[in-house]
Design a protein around this motif. Structure first.
Motif, PDB file in Angstrom:
ATOM      1  N   LEU A  58      25.766   0.525  34.112  1.00 16.57           N
ATOM      2  CA  LEU A  58      24.640   1.137  34.574  1.00 16.57           C
ATOM      3  C   LEU A  58      24.121   2.130  33.424  1.00 16.57           C
ATOM      4  N   MET A  61      21.875   1.187  30.761  1.00 17.93           N
ATOM      5  CA  MET A  61      20.461   1.593  31.092  1.00 17.93           C
ATOM      6  C   MET A  61      20.067   3.173  31.131  1.00 17.93           C
ATOM      7  N   PHE A  63      21.372   4.823  33.244  1.00 22.14           N
ATOM      8  CA  PHE A  63      21.250   5.173  34.764  1.00 22.14           C
ATOM      9  C   PHE A  63      22.514   5.443  35.356  1.00 22.14           C
ATOM     10  N   ARG A  91      12.855   4.964  32.208  1.00 22.98           N
ATOM     11  CA  ARG A  91      12.166   4.274  33.301  1.00 22.98           C
ATOM     12  C   ARG A  91      11.270   3.191  32.502  1.00 22.98           C
ATOM     13  N   ARG A  94      13.688   0.418  31.662  1.00 21.30           N
ATOM     14  CA  ARG A  94      14.426  -0.519  32.463  1.00 21.30           C
ATOM     15  C   ARG A  94      13.391  -1.467  33.077  1.00 21.30           C
ATOM     16  N   GLY A  95      13.863  -2.854  33.238  1.00 21.15           N
ATOM     17  CA  GLY A  95      13.096  -3.864  33.688  1.00 21.15           C
ATOM     18  C   GLY A  95      12.223  -4.469  32.362  1.00 21.15           C
ATOM     19  N   TYR A 100      18.625  -5.901  34.840  1.00 17.44           N
ATOM     20  CA  TYR A 100      19.979  -5.722  35.725  1.00 17.44           C
ATOM     21  C   TYR A 100      19.878  -6.784  36.542  1.00 17.44           C
TER      22      TYR A 100
END
Lengths: 556, 318
Positions: A58, A61, A63, A91, A94-95, A100
């Motif tokens: 994590l 990322m 995070f 943010r 991410r994605g 993930y």
């Protein structure tokens, strides 16, 4: 899957330190880990629970879970320093650029939205694609991942799709924005071996096709051997060693790595049924049917368990293993057939059984965490059945509890007054065993007792169960989906599928061909340490003939 | 959808049975009250002859079970008998009052429900910040104060001191809708203050409860902004508890408003009930109680159906 040029570094983590908040202070849980990942490279992170694998994954990322924080070191992703990047910019990564894939797809898909709506959320949000384009792209990804009905499956809700399919849909979702890096966090741990293969094959294909880099987190060495170019071994937040997969498998340097590799070395001599004529089995299940409401879940299940022997009941989830156990204990009265105990028929429901009949059969559960009341002292957890079945009290009870704690190799004076949450997973499972023993049973049902444990700990539990069996002449019914466990501890094997016994016999026969086709499918689906195992298997079976696909073809 | 219809029908059936049991309770509870109805009605003008005549007229000479069945047969057709005080049919006396109460409840609900859900979402998003704490303290204060007290405070500040709104919510037939809203604003505001806290806190709790779910972490790891995580990913799964608490509060708005109606002299059913009890007008008491019970049952049924409709597992079976 060749390792890329050195200058093509995508992710560079240096001296990463992460702290977790517990008991009102911050405690370091990852102690300075370095990690370098090139474009298109797959790095396997392995270790036991508490090694910090997910936390590091994590952190890649940028995070940290609630109650955790990145306290030191640097995380450089494609030239961006993630530890100093503001949350809004993180943010945006991410994605879109880092995705993930979680362990349990069933829990990680939102039950309130259709699968495809969750898939298109990120690409639409990042304005990479319009909604309709994103949906078409999703269908193409579903097709590449060999999901059945790719045009339609996305429009279902998560609960309408099986676990293996959901896990592939989640991989597709991670691919939605064609990220540079995907973190796979134990993506096949919750799946049956037969389903695991198709998910592994799908993940490997798609990572290859799009040249995506990946961090593959798992505790299963055989799985990581199939997926990773490089393997990094972690222990309690420290790196143990890192090497290319082949080298790591063939010549691990560190003692800890060697011990991991040597796990499952535990075996015991197989016992055979008593030769004497007229020997009566301890437990004899005869032609039982069972149903939950109108849904029939068991059909004509029969097998015998003799004194001092271990019968392993294997099969995928939903095959009726645990239901059979519920029938034997009387929790679910069978609709047909009978259960004999030492030749005597047991009443179908536990309510009609005598105290002595009840004490003879005890259970140990998979999740020691939830099977022990967290607010009750160890002495009481073990003491209660001793009190209930044997009528012990006062000093007698205390010495019995001490004796039981000795038996499971826990120091009585140290554990007598403790509570379950203060114990480790393996210790909790030992308490579960002591509780079963407290009733002085002759027969114990072990329901996936080692599945939730790390390999080294699981081995300790198996050794303990074996010793207790010899000392107390216990019979075990060992429910498991893990064939390695079966190899090490079983005397006889019962293979179940969709509520029926497919095949049964002594272990040595069951593990040698010729098998029933289903037994064969199960056996050949267990990952092996050979890095080419998956490739070879897929070639043998053909890509469209793994997991559920082969399931369908075998039904005919 | 056929499943849901049959489920609703089944629940309605249970509701009718419950209502029947309640009607028995109400009837015989009134029956148990000390004193004689005829005596109570006649008061000081009671003589043995008039009492006998009164009992004959009210049918009190018949056994209680027979009277119950007669009453029930009438109630099924919305005929609750005749008021002992005015001599008018109970149903006509109640219907206007009940409509007034429904109006006030709807007025309060239209303001309170959206506000409390939106506030609940906002405090869940800003949890453990100053805003969250202030909102919590304010709503807790309003829920902990008795509603008549809140009513008087509002009258003091908004009617007496500033004369922005009328203190007495009397209704006349010729008022237009805006005027109606204006005149009933203070009682509606009192009710809003009383019910908002409960609904808001439940919304907050239901959402926060879900934030530890893996699918919420997944949403965050997909780069979803925090407000969208809450509105799109948490809220749809939090509807069941929210709907339940909303239904409970709506039921309270209809059946629990007696004090507020008395404070603002609002001609609702609560005030009618209080009057009827003090005057021993039993047919009216019985009818009011039955209506309250039916309201509770219907709203709970609506909550159950709502919870089912928002659950995708039940809406889209495998």
């Amino acid at each position: 899957m060749a390792i890329k040029k050195k200058d093509d570094v995508l992710l560079k983590i240096k001296d990463l330190r992460i702290e977790g908040y517990s008991d009102e202070k911050w405690i370091e849980i990852v102690h300075g880990v370095d990690l370098t990942l090139h474009r298109g490279e797959v790095l396997g992170l392995i270790g036991e629970s508490g090694a910090g694998k997910s936390t590091i994954g994590l952190a890649a990322m940028g995070f940290a879970r609630d109650g955790c924080r990145i306290s030191g070191g640097s995380i450089e992703f494609d030239g961006m320093e993630l530890t100093t990047t503001p949350e809004s910019a993180l943010r945006a990564l991410r994605g879109s650029r880092i995705a993930y894939v979680a362990q349990s797809a069933a829990a990680s898909f939102n039950p309130a939205h259709k699968i495809i709506d969750q898939h298109t959320e990120a690409p639409v949000h990042y304005r990479i694609q319009k909604r309709v384009e994103a949906q078409e792209d999703a269908m193409q990804l579903y097709e590449r991942l060999r999901l059945p009905n790719p045009e339609e499956i996305g429009f279902r809700y998560p609960h309408q799709v099986s676990g293996g399919q959901l896990q592939r849909a989640m991989t597709a979702m991670a691919m939605a924005c064609r990220p540079d890096l995907i973190i796979f966090d134990e993506p096949t741990t919750a799946l049956d071996v037969t389903t695991q293969i198709e998910v592994l094959a799908a993940i490997r294909d798609i990572v290859d096709q799009f040249n995506t880099a990946a961090i593959y987190i798992t505790h299963d060495l055989a799985v990581v051997a199939q997926m990773a170019d490089t393997i990094k071994v972690l222990l309690k937040g420290n790196e143990v060693e890192e090497a290319p997969t082949e080298k790591m498998l063939n010549s691990p340097k560190e003692d800890y790595t060697k011990s991991l590799w040597a796990v499952r070395s535990f075996t015991r001599k197989q016992k055979n049924r008593p030769k004497t004529k007229g020997a009566v089995p301890v437990v004899s299940v005869q032609d039982i049917d069972a149903a939950y409401g109108d849904v029939k879940v068991l059909k004509d299940v029969s097998f015998d368990i003799y004194a001092g022997m271990t019968v392993a009941v294997v099969g995928e989830s939903g095959s009726g293993k645990s239901t059979t156990a519920r029938c034997i204990t009387g929790l679910l009265p069978p609709t047909k057939g009978k259960i004999l105990f030492n030749g005597e028929e047991l009443p179908a429901s536990y309510r009609d059984r005598t105290k002595d009949q009840l004490r003879q059969a005890q259970m140990i559960y998979q999740m020691a965490d939830t099977a022990l009341n967290p607010k009750v002292k160890i002495s009481e957890i073990i003491g209660r059945p001793a009190q209930f079945y044997s009528g012990l009290s006062g000093g007698e009870l205390k010495s019995r509890v001490d004796e039981l704690l000795d038996l499971i190799e826990l120091e009585p004076s140290k554990y007598y007054n403790r509570y379950p949450p203060e114990l480790s997973g393996g210790q909790k499972q030992r308490i579960g065993i002591a509780r079963a023993l407290a009733a002085e049973p002759t027969f114990i049902i072990c329901d996936e007792v080692t599945s939730a444990l790390d390999q080294l700990v699981a081995e300790g539990i198996l050794k303990l169960l074996d010793r207790l069996q010899r000392e107390l002449n216990l019979s075990y019914m060992f429910i498991t989906h893990d064939l390695a466990t079966v190899r090490s501890i079983a005397d006889e094997v019962v293979v179940m599928r969709q509520g029926e016994v497919v095949e049964q016999g002594p272990k040595d026969k069951m593990f040698k061909p010729p098998h029933h086709p289903y037994t064969d499918l199960l056996l050949s689906s267990v990952p092996e340490m050979d890095p080419n195992w998956l490739t070879t298997l897929l070639e043998e079976r053909g890509v469209d003939n793994v997991g559920e696909a082969s399931d369908a073809s075998n039904k005919g | 959808m056929g499943d849901i219809l049959s489920l609703v029908a089944k629940r309605l059936g249970y509701g009718v049975i419950t209502l029947l049991v309640i009607s028995i309770l109400i009837f015989f509870a009134v029956e148990l009250l000390p004193g004689d109805i005829a005596e109570a009605v006649l008061g000081q003008s009671a003589t043995p002859e008039t009492l006998a005549a009164m009992r004959e007229q009210l049918g009190l000479n018949q056994p209680a079970v027979v009277r119950y069945l007669q009453w029930l047969a009438g109630a099924v057709q919305f005929d609750f008998g005749v008021s002992l005080i005015t001599g008018d049919p109970v149903s006509s006396a109640i219907s206007q009052r009940f409509a007034n109460t429904l109006f006030l409840a709807a007025y309060a609900a239209v303001i309170a429900v959206p506000i409390s859900i939106v506030l609940g979402v906002i405090v869940a998003l800003l949890r453990n910040t100053i805003f969250d704490r202030v909102a919590n303290v304010l709503t807790l204060t309003s829920i902990s104060s008795p509603e008549f007290f809140l009513g008087y405070i509002l009258i003091l500040y908004l009617a007496v001191k500033t004369s922005m709104f009328p203190a007495i919510a009397s209704l006349r037939g010729d008022m237009d809708f805006i005027d109606l809203l204006y005149r009933t604003f203070l009682p509606a505001l009192t009710l809003v203050l009383v019910v908002t806290a409960h609904m808001m806190r439940m919304t907050r709790a239901a959402i926060i409860n879900l934030l530890a779910s893996p699918y919420i972490e997944m949403a965050r790891l997909k780069g979803t902004p925090p407000w969208k995580v809450i509105v799109r990913h948490a809220l749809p799964n939090a509807w069941a508890p929210i709907i339940n608490v909303v239904a409970l509060n709506l039921a309270y708005l209809i059946t629990g408003v007696v004090l507020v109606e008395v404070v603002f002299v609002y001609p609702g059913i609560g005030q009618l009930l209080v009057d009827a009890v003090s005057k021993r007008d039993f047919p009216v008491v019985q009818a009011c109680c039955l209506i309250f019970a039916a309201t509770f049952i219907l709203l709970n049924l609506a909550a159950d159906v709502g919870a089912i409709l928002t659950n995708p597992r039940l809406r889209h079976p495998k």
